[in-house]
Write a protein that holds these residues in place. Structure first.
Motif, PDB file in Angstrom:
ATOM      1  N   ASP A  97       0.821  -1.200   0.000  1.00  0.00           N
ATOM      2  CA  ASP A  97       0.000   0.000   0.000  1.00  0.00           C
ATOM      3  C   ASP A  97       0.868   1.269   0.000  1.00  0.00           C
ATOM      4  N   GLU A  98       1.918   1.261   0.813  1.00  0.00           N
ATOM      5  CA  GLU A  98       2.788   2.437   0.895  1.00  0.00           C
ATOM      6  C   GLU A  98       3.532   2.665  -0.421  1.00  0.00           C
ATOM      7  N   ILE A  99       3.905   1.584  -1.073  1.00  0.00           N
ATOM      8  CA  ILE A  99       4.618   1.714  -2.348  1.00  0.00           C
ATOM      9  C   ILE A  99       3.669   2.242  -3.432  1.00  0.00           C
ATOM     10  N   GLU A 100       2.439   1.715  -3.432  1.00  0.00           N
ATOM     11  CA  GLU A 100       1.463   2.205  -4.412  1.00  0.00           C
ATOM     12  C   GLU A 100       1.109   3.669  -4.176  1.00  0.00           C
ATOM     13  N   ASN A 101       1.124   4.041  -2.913  1.00  0.00           N
ATOM     14  CA  ASN A 101       0.843   5.435  -2.578  1.00  0.00           C
ATOM     15  C   ASN A 101       1.922   6.365  -3.154  1.00  0.00           C
ATOM     16  N   ALA A 102       3.183   5.932  -3.060  1.00  0.00           N
ATOM     17  CA  ALA A 102       4.279   6.722  -3.650  1.00  0.00           C
ATOM     18  C   ALA A 102       4.093   6.813  -5.169  1.00  0.00           C
ATOM     19  N   LEU A 103       3.672   5.710  -5.789  1.00  0.00           N
ATOM     20  CA  LEU A 103       3.437   5.728  -7.241  1.00  0.00           C
ATOM     21  C   LEU A 103       2.316   6.699  -7.597  1.00  0.00           C
ATOM     22  N   LYS A 104       1.275   6.706  -6.758  1.00  0.00           N
ATOM     23  CA  LYS A 104       0.166   7.645  -6.991  1.00  0.00           C
ATOM     24  C   LYS A 104       0.635   9.092  -6.899  1.00  0.00           C
ATOM     25  N   ASN A 105       1.665   9.320  -6.067  1.00  0.00           N
ATOM     26  CA  ASN A 105       2.202  10.673  -5.938  1.00  0.00           C
ATOM     27  C   ASN A 105       3.221  11.011  -7.022  1.00  0.00           C
ATOM     28  N   GLY A 106       3.326  10.164  -8.028  1.00  0.00           N
ATOM     29  CA  GLY A 106       4.150  10.517  -9.181  1.00  0.00           C
ATOM     30  C   GLY A 106       5.497   9.817  -9.272  1.00  0.00           C
ATOM     31  N   ALA A 107       5.823   8.985  -8.262  1.00  0.00           N
ATOM     32  CA  ALA A 107       7.101   8.279  -8.315  1.00  0.00           C
ATOM     33  C   ALA A 107       7.134   7.354  -9.528  1.00  0.00           C
ATOM     34  N   GLN A 108       8.264   7.303 -10.180  1.00  0.00           N
ATOM     35  CA  GLN A 108       8.382   6.424 -11.360  1.00  0.00           C
ATOM     36  C   GLN A 108       9.419   5.327 -11.185  1.00  0.00           C
ATOM     37  N   THR A 109      10.501   5.623 -10.496  1.00  0.00           N
ATOM     38  CA  THR A 109      11.586   4.649 -10.385  1.00  0.00           C
ATOM     39  C   THR A 109      11.651   4.072  -8.970  1.00  0.00           C
ATOM     40  N   PHE A 110      12.435   2.996  -8.853  1.00  0.00           N
ATOM     41  CA  PHE A 110      12.661   2.417  -7.531  1.00  0.00           C
ATOM     42  C   PHE A 110      13.185   3.478  -6.572  1.00  0.00           C
ATOM     43  N   ASP A 111      14.171   4.260  -7.066  1.00  0.00           N
ATOM     44  CA  ASP A 111      14.791   5.239  -6.168  1.00  0.00           C
ATOM     45  C   ASP A 111      13.830   6.372  -5.784  1.00  0.00           C
ATOM     46  N   ASP A 112      12.888   6.731  -6.665  1.00  0.00           N
ATOM     47  CA  ASP A 112      11.846   7.709  -6.275  1.00  0.00           C
ATOM     48  C   ASP A 112      11.047   7.164  -5.089  1.00  0.00           C
ATOM     49  N   ILE A 113      10.658   5.891  -5.203  1.00  0.00           N
ATOM     50  CA  ILE A 113       9.853   5.265  -4.145  1.00  0.00           C
ATOM     51  C   ILE A 113      10.665   5.164  -2.861  1.00  0.00           C
ATOM     52  N   LYS A 114      11.923   4.822  -3.040  1.00  0.00           N
ATOM     53  CA  LYS A 114      12.818   4.663  -1.891  1.00  0.00           C
ATOM     54  C   LYS A 114      12.907   5.939  -1.059  1.00  0.00           C
ATOM     55  N   ARG A 115      13.076   7.069  -1.733  1.00  0.00           N
ATOM     56  CA  ARG A 115      13.269   8.310  -0.979  1.00  0.00           C
ATOM     57  C   ARG A 115      11.978   8.772  -0.292  1.00  0.00           C
ATOM     58  N   LEU A 116      10.827   8.339  -0.803  1.00  0.00           N
ATOM     59  CA  LEU A 116       9.566   8.709  -0.145  1.00  0.00           C
ATOM     60  C   LEU A 116       9.215   7.751   0.983  1.00  0.00           C
TER      61      LEU A 116
END
Lengths: 366, 108
Positions: free
Chosen positions: B16-35
């Motif tokens: 859920d937390e990872i999908e939430n980061a994607l919903k906020n515009g994250a595209q790469t693994f590292d985008d998700i990682k920093r959020l």
């Protein structure tokens, strides 16, 4: 988003500086604002920092004073945007020779003039505060004002709060060129053309290229910093130490390297080894700690070392905010740019920080 | 899979937390990682990298091979600070105090 709309303000760069400006501007609810970035928030400099909120050794004292005002805003900022894990731990900057003590006393005297309280500690006094620091140190300067913050939470919450105030964002959208037609800037980007009345350049080290699009020289250089992270360790460091801090999760961050290698963000074995040596010189017990990762960020350093904040003199409606210590200064810089854009004047005199100071005619007249 | 399934075990981050980061515009693994801190723990994404790539691929409707990996950094597995320091020679590492004094000496 309607692309033919003309925004009141476009901010280029969504790092700690640009997102703070977007948030603080949006609080006043006067402008339609677009925050644009070639990458994703935290993919650049603001996501690769130890994130000290550091004041006491910033010299000359007028620069220390600016940092002080910004550090003082953090508790208030946190009440507005949420928990950014700001901790005013107190800051310790160790020195290793007796001769440096005189200089420390002089620093304390100078900074006292602007209200920054510094104690010059003897070796024993330092070790009483931080028992794990090396007994080889000769002493340290200490101030209660210094601390640190979680840079990921900080930038995320600036942007979240800005969005709540209707700031629009466009990420993964590089600006390719900027034209000014009459009073309106036209930004050609990967995702189309955006128009705005006012333009803020907050691209960190990439501000140089953005300036070139306006035919303006932004006098900054790129400096790489490399940092090591240990495995989680028992909490044993209470203060932010010049070069080292321990995060809430137990990880220790170490590093204070500076290399001019352009935009190259690799970590390199030589600096990693030197940083490991520095870690042990500062805190001998770290010899047995495991290092799990290194990272590197490209800092922006204005050519004279001091922030560049304010109007771009040759281009009406364009503004610049470029500085090394963006984490420390972001609450204040966001506040001041908001004052400048909305009220036309700032509560703190920014003439020392103007881009104009670099003009040749001004350099000659100093 | 349940949205509460833990993907990153070191930092206890769920789908859920990872999908939430994607919903906020994250595209790469590292985008998700920093959020979310996914992949920032002791294993440095060795466990969660591919599950997270699958979630990214599903979300963006991409082939798995079009989803990049995280940025790898020295050291690839944990190493003692003392071991790293043994080869160290001259230093590009500055001292915060020394630097302050140097700049202060310029009498600006």
């Amino acid at each position: 988003m309607r692309i033919d709309k003309t925004h009141d303000v476009i901010i280029v760069g969504s790092g700690v500086v640009g997102s703070s400006i977007a948030y603080h501007l949006s609080e006043r609810k006067k402008h339609s604002i677009l925050l644009i970035d070639k990458g994703f928030p935290l993919s650049g400099t603001s996501g690769s920092t130890q994130a000290w909120v550091w004041v006491h050794s910033k010299v000359p004292s007028w620069y220390g004073e600016l940092s002080l005002y910004s550090a003082e805003l953090y508790p208030f900022l946190e009440r507005k945007i949420g928990d950014v894990e700001y901790k005013r731990t107190g800051g310790i900057a160790p020195f290793f020779t007796e001769a440096e003590k005189e200089k420390a006393l002089k620093l304390a005297e100078k900074q006292a003039e602007v209200g920054i309280d510094i104690e010059v500690l003897s070796r024993d006094e330092v070790l009483e505060k931080e028992p794990y620091l090396s007994p080889n140190i000769a002493g340290a300067t200490f101030s209660k004002i210094d601390g640190n913050v979680n840079p990921f939470r900080l930038v995320e919450l600036y942007i979240k709060s800005a969005k709540k105030n209707d700031v629009q964002t466009s990420f993964y959208n590089q600006v390719i060129s900027i034209q000014k037609n009459g009073d309106i800037f036209h930004l050609e980007t990967l995702k189309g053309t955006f128009k705005t009345k006012k333009l803020v350049i907050a691209g960190g080290p990439w501000s140089k290229e953005l300036g070139e699009m306006l035919n303006v020289n932004i006098p900054i250089k790129q400096v790489r910093g490399q940092i090591l992270i240990t495995e989680p360790l028992q909490p044993f460091l209470k203060h932010t130490i010049g070069g080292v801090r321990q995060a809430d999760n137990g990880e220790v961050l170490i590093g204070y390297s500076k290399e001019e290698v352009g935009y190259d963000r690799r970590t390199t074995l030589d600096i990693v080894q030197q940083t490991a040596k520095m870690a042990i010189d500062f805190i001998p017990h770290l010899r047995r700690a495991n290092v799990v990762r290194s990272f590197a960020g490209i800092r922006v350093i204005p050519l004279d070392g001091f922030p560049i904040i304010g109007e771009i003199p040759e281009v009406e409606g364009a503004y610049i905010a470029a500085m090394h210590s963006g984490v420390t200064l972001s609450p204040l810089v966001g506040t001041l740019l908001t004052e400048l854009l909305i009220d036309g004047e700032t509560s703190i005199d920014l003439s020392r920080y103007s881009l104009e100071r670099f003009n040749e005619s001004n350099i000659k007249s100093i | 899979m349940d949205k509460s399934t833990i993907v990153c075990r070191c930092e206890e981050i769920n789908i859920d937390e990872i999908e939430n980061a994607l919903k906020n515009g994250a595209q790469t693994f590292d985008d998700i990682k920093r959020l979310t801190r996914t992949g920032m723990g002791s294993c440095q994404s060795k466990v969660c990298l591919h599950p997270v790539r699958e979630i990214i691929a599903d979300y963006h409707n991409k082939d798995l091979q079009d989803v990049g990996i995280s940025r790898m950094r020295i050291p690839l597995k944990p190493i003692r600070m003392g071991t790293l320091a043994t080869e160290s020679k001259d230093s590009n590492v500055a001292s915060v105090f020394g630097e302050s004094v140097e700049e202060g000496d310029e009498n600006r």
